[in-house]
Design a protein around this motif. Structure first.
Motif, PDB file in Angstrom:
ATOM      1  N   GLU A   1      -5.278  14.332  22.814  1.00  0.00           N
ATOM      2  CA  GLU A   1      -6.609  14.442  22.221  1.00  0.00           C
ATOM      3  C   GLU A   1      -6.700  13.768  20.852  1.00  0.00           C
ATOM      4  N   GLY A   2      -5.596  13.215  20.373  1.00  0.00           N
ATOM      5  CA  GLY A   2      -5.578  12.660  19.025  1.00  0.00           C
ATOM      6  C   GLY A   2      -6.200  11.279  18.930  1.00  0.00           C
ATOM      7  N   ASN A   3      -6.424  10.836  17.692  1.00  0.00           N
ATOM      8  CA  ASN A   3      -6.960   9.511  17.399  1.00  0.00           C
ATOM      9  C   ASN A   3      -6.073   8.812  16.384  1.00  0.00           C
ATOM     10  N   PHE A   4      -5.999   7.489  16.456  1.00  0.00           N
ATOM     11  CA  PHE A   4      -5.179   6.732  15.519  1.00  0.00           C
ATOM     12  C   PHE A   4      -5.672   6.933  14.088  1.00  0.00           C
ATOM     13  N   ILE A   5      -6.977   6.804  13.873  1.00  0.00           N
ATOM     14  CA  ILE A   5      -7.557   7.096  12.562  1.00  0.00           C
ATOM     15  C   ILE A   5      -8.015   8.543  12.594  1.00  0.00           C
ATOM     16  N   ARG A   6      -7.355   9.401  11.825  1.00  0.00           N
ATOM     17  CA  ARG A   6      -7.515  10.838  12.007  1.00  0.00           C
ATOM     18  C   ARG A   6      -8.488  11.452  10.998  1.00  0.00           C
ATOM     19  N   GLN A   7      -8.045  11.626   9.744  1.00  0.00           N
ATOM     20  CA  GLN A   7      -8.905  12.259   8.746  1.00  0.00           C
ATOM     21  C   GLN A   7      -9.215  11.355   7.564  1.00  0.00           C
ATOM     22  N   GLY A   8      -8.233  10.572   7.153  1.00  0.00           N
ATOM     23  CA  GLY A   8      -8.450   9.644   6.052  1.00  0.00           C
ATOM     24  C   GLY A   8      -8.839  10.310   4.750  1.00  0.00           C
ATOM     25  N   LYS A   9      -8.170  11.414   4.415  1.00  0.00           N
ATOM     26  CA  LYS A   9      -8.505  12.108   3.177  1.00  0.00           C
ATOM     27  C   LYS A   9      -7.248  12.385   2.368  1.00  0.00           C
ATOM     28  N   THR A  10      -7.455  12.768   1.107  1.00  0.00           N
ATOM     29  CA  THR A  10      -6.344  13.102   0.232  1.00  0.00           C
ATOM     30  C   THR A  10      -6.174  14.621   0.173  1.00  0.00           C
ATOM     31  N   GLY A  11      -4.940  15.059  -0.050  1.00  0.00           N
ATOM     32  CA  GLY A  11      -4.670  16.492  -0.159  1.00  0.00           C
ATOM     33  C   GLY A  11      -4.609  17.226   1.158  1.00  0.00           C
ATOM     34  N   GLY A  12      -4.630  16.483   2.288  1.00  0.00           N
ATOM     35  CA  GLY A  12      -4.648  17.130   3.599  1.00  0.00           C
ATOM     36  C   GLY A  12      -3.380  17.885   3.939  1.00  0.00           C
ATOM     37  N   HIS A  13      -2.296  17.602   3.228  1.00  0.00           N
ATOM     38  CA  HIS A  13      -1.032  18.278   3.531  1.00  0.00           C
ATOM     39  C   HIS A  13      -1.093  19.777   3.312  1.00  0.00           C
ATOM     40  N   LYS A  14      -2.016  20.230   2.481  1.00  0.00           N
ATOM     41  CA  LYS A  14      -2.069  21.650   2.133  1.00  0.00           C
ATOM     42  C   LYS A  14      -2.358  22.539   3.334  1.00  0.00           C
ATOM     43  N   SER A  15      -2.982  21.986   4.379  1.00  0.00           N
ATOM     44  CA  SER A  15      -3.272  22.792   5.568  1.00  0.00           C
ATOM     45  C   SER A  15      -2.069  22.868   6.506  1.00  0.00           C
ATOM     46  N   ASP A  16      -1.053  22.049   6.273  1.00  0.00           N
ATOM     47  CA  ASP A  16       0.126  22.027   7.149  1.00  0.00           C
ATOM     48  C   ASP A  16       1.406  22.476   6.452  1.00  0.00           C
ATOM     49  N   MET A  17       1.467  22.305   5.143  1.00  0.00           N
ATOM     50  CA  MET A  17       2.688  22.607   4.396  1.00  0.00           C
ATOM     51  C   MET A  17       2.587  23.941   3.676  1.00  0.00           C
ATOM     52  N   SER A  18       3.637  24.723   3.781  1.00  0.00           N
ATOM     53  CA  SER A  18       3.711  25.950   2.992  1.00  0.00           C
ATOM     54  C   SER A  18       4.042  25.594   1.545  1.00  0.00           C
TER      55      SER A  18
ATOM     56  N   VAL B   1       0.850  -1.187   0.000  1.00  0.00           N
ATOM     57  CA  VAL B   1       0.000   0.000   0.000  1.00  0.00           C
ATOM     58  C   VAL B   1       0.889   1.243   0.000  1.00  0.00           C
ATOM     59  N   TYR B   2       0.592   2.199  -0.876  1.00  0.00           N
ATOM     60  CA  TYR B   2       1.393   3.421  -0.904  1.00  0.00           C
ATOM     61  C   TYR B   2       0.493   4.650  -1.079  1.00  0.00           C
ATOM     62  N   ARG B   3       1.099   5.828  -0.873  1.00  0.00           N
ATOM     63  CA  ARG B   3       0.310   7.052  -0.776  1.00  0.00           C
ATOM     64  C   ARG B   3       1.160   8.264  -1.160  1.00  0.00           C
ATOM     65  N   ASN B   4       0.505   9.353  -1.509  1.00  0.00           N
ATOM     66  CA  ASN B   4       1.167  10.626  -1.760  1.00  0.00           C
ATOM     67  C   ASN B   4       2.126  10.965  -0.616  1.00  0.00           C
ATOM     68  N   MET B   5       3.357  11.317  -0.948  1.00  0.00           N
ATOM     69  CA  MET B   5       4.389  11.513   0.066  1.00  0.00           C
ATOM     70  C   MET B   5       4.091  12.689   0.990  1.00  0.00           C
ATOM     71  N   LYS B   6       3.539  13.761   0.456  1.00  0.00           N
ATOM     72  CA  LYS B   6       3.273  14.945   1.288  1.00  0.00           C
ATOM     73  C   LYS B   6       2.154  14.666   2.290  1.00  0.00           C
ATOM     74  N   ASP B   7       1.095  14.005   1.839  1.00  0.00           N
ATOM     75  CA  ASP B   7       0.025  13.617   2.767  1.00  0.00           C
ATOM     76  C   ASP B   7       0.546  12.637   3.820  1.00  0.00           C
ATOM     77  N   THR B   8       1.392  11.710   3.386  1.00  0.00           N
ATOM     78  CA  THR B   8       1.960  10.737   4.316  1.00  0.00           C
ATOM     79  C   THR B   8       2.779  11.425   5.393  1.00  0.00           C
ATOM     80  N   CYS B   9       3.584  12.402   5.004  1.00  0.00           N
ATOM     81  CA  CYS B   9       4.428  13.121   5.964  1.00  0.00           C
ATOM     82  C   CYS B   9       3.593  13.791   7.043  1.00  0.00           C
ATOM     83  N   VAL B  10       2.534  14.464   6.641  1.00  0.00           N
ATOM     84  CA  VAL B  10       1.678  15.154   7.615  1.00  0.00           C
ATOM     85  C   VAL B  10       0.991  14.143   8.538  1.00  0.00           C
ATOM     86  N   SER B  11       0.466  13.070   7.967  1.00  0.00           N
ATOM     87  CA  SER B  11      -0.202  12.056   8.780  1.00  0.00           C
ATOM     88  C   SER B  11       0.781  11.389   9.740  1.00  0.00           C
ATOM     89  N   TYR B  12       2.009  11.150   9.268  1.00  0.00           N
ATOM     90  CA  TYR B  12       3.034  10.519  10.092  1.00  0.00           C
ATOM     91  C   TYR B  12       3.447  11.435  11.249  1.00  0.00           C
TER      92      TYR B  12
END
Length: 322
Positions: free
Chosen positions: A283-300, A156-167
């Motif tokens: 306050e976090g959860n193991f399963i957080r957002q489960g969406k694509t493109g989420g890195h845009k809210s964290d990455m400049s 299983v693989y995923r967009n690297m930028k989204d993976t970084c934020v989720s990680y």
């Protein structure tokens, strides 16, 4: 581009502690120092042709894919899912993620009991075994690397930028990381976090993509058309099901059901990490957002550009898109 000495100092200060002594390099990949205590056991691990290995870099949709594969292999009998994912499908190197001393001295009533014995749990799992790992191909059991044994592998693989934020959120939740995202992405892209470099990790499997015992699943495809991914998994395992049963599987795999499923949300592991002081985001959860493109809210935009240049240099000519 980065001050390597400063990054190393910050990693030691904000990513280690009683729960992790430090990091090491193993065949070019960063892992917890304690991986050396199980590396040989994993290399010598006895593999069977009827095994199924779910492989991925962390936070690429592994748990979601595990549940999909489990259900297909158990003829969509959802009653069989009513046991923790990590017991049904052991995470073979789990015991090295936190320092072994953490287990021996925690005294926590939340201790799930299987964290310290993950290699043994994988070894003793009922056949046909479904096993999980985030290790690169070069650190898998020797019998897999040499193709002496040919278990089914679902990668299983995923967009690297989204993976970084989720990680990042995952490491603050379960691995004691206490730094901010600015430090995290620099450690991530320079290969100083567990299982990195991410590109090399995925490419180690990708180069074997034409072998008939390996199936690749892309997280973004699961989000866009999971029905199509289910069809691919069914074909890979030579399974077919009635439409009414597929509908039940679709409901089971939906984000809301997964997020609230006590057998997959790792609540016992999370409570354990809170009890031993590893959790930096209570306050976090193991399963957080489960969406694509989420890195845009964290990455400049500047950080995105750095990632894009990195990916261009690492993936050119490979046919892989991250």
């Amino acid at each position: 581009m980065f001050n390597a000495e400063k990054l190393e100092d910050e990693r030691q200060r904000l990513a280690t502690g009683d729960f992790r002594r430090g990091f090491g390099l193993f065949k070019g990949y960063t892992m917890p120092e304690s991986f050396q205590e199980i590396q040989q056991a994993i290399e010598d691990f006895k593999v069977y042709d009827d095994d199924v290995w779910i492989t991925s870099f962390p936070k690429c949709g592994t748990t979601w894919s595990q549940e999909l594969v489990w259900c297909v292999l158990h003829d969509l009998n959802l009653e069989t899912t009513k046991e923790e994912t990590d017991l049904r499908m052991p995470f073979i190197e789990f015991c090295c993620i936190l320092c072994p001393q953490t287990f021996k001295h925690s005294g926590s009533r939340y201790d799930p009991g299987y964290l310290e014995k993950s290699v043994e749990l994988a070894r003793d799992a009922k056949r046909p075994r479904i096993l999980k790992t985030h290790l690169p191909f070069e650190l898998l059991p020797k019998q897999i690397q040499t193709f002496e044994r040919k278990p089914k592998i679902v990668h299983v693989y995923r967009n690297m930028k989204d993976t970084c934020v989720s990680y990042f959120h995952h490491q603050r939740l379960l691995e004691g990381f206490r730094g901010d995202f600015d430090l995290f992405w620099k450690l991530f892209i320079t290969g100083k976090l567990n299982y990195t470099p991410m590109t090399d990790n995925i490419l180690s499997y990708w180069k074997h993509r034409n072998r008939d015992n390996i199936l690749f699943i892309r997280f973004e495809d699961m989000k866009a058309n999971i029905r199509s991914v289910i069809a691919s998994v069914c074909e890979f395992f030579n399974k077919s099901f009635l439409e009414k049963d597929i509908e039940k599987l679709l409901e089971y795999l939906s984000f809301d059901v997964m997020k609230n499923n006590p057998y997959v949300d790792k609540h016992r592991v999370l409570e354990y990490c809170k009890a031993i002081g590893v959790c930096s985001n209570a306050e976090g959860n193991f399963i957080r957002q489960g969406k694509t493109g989420g890195h845009k809210s964290d990455m400049s935009k500047d950080v995105e550009d750095i990632f894009d240049q990195h990916l261009k240099s690492k993936l050119i000519g490979t046919g892989l898109n991250l």
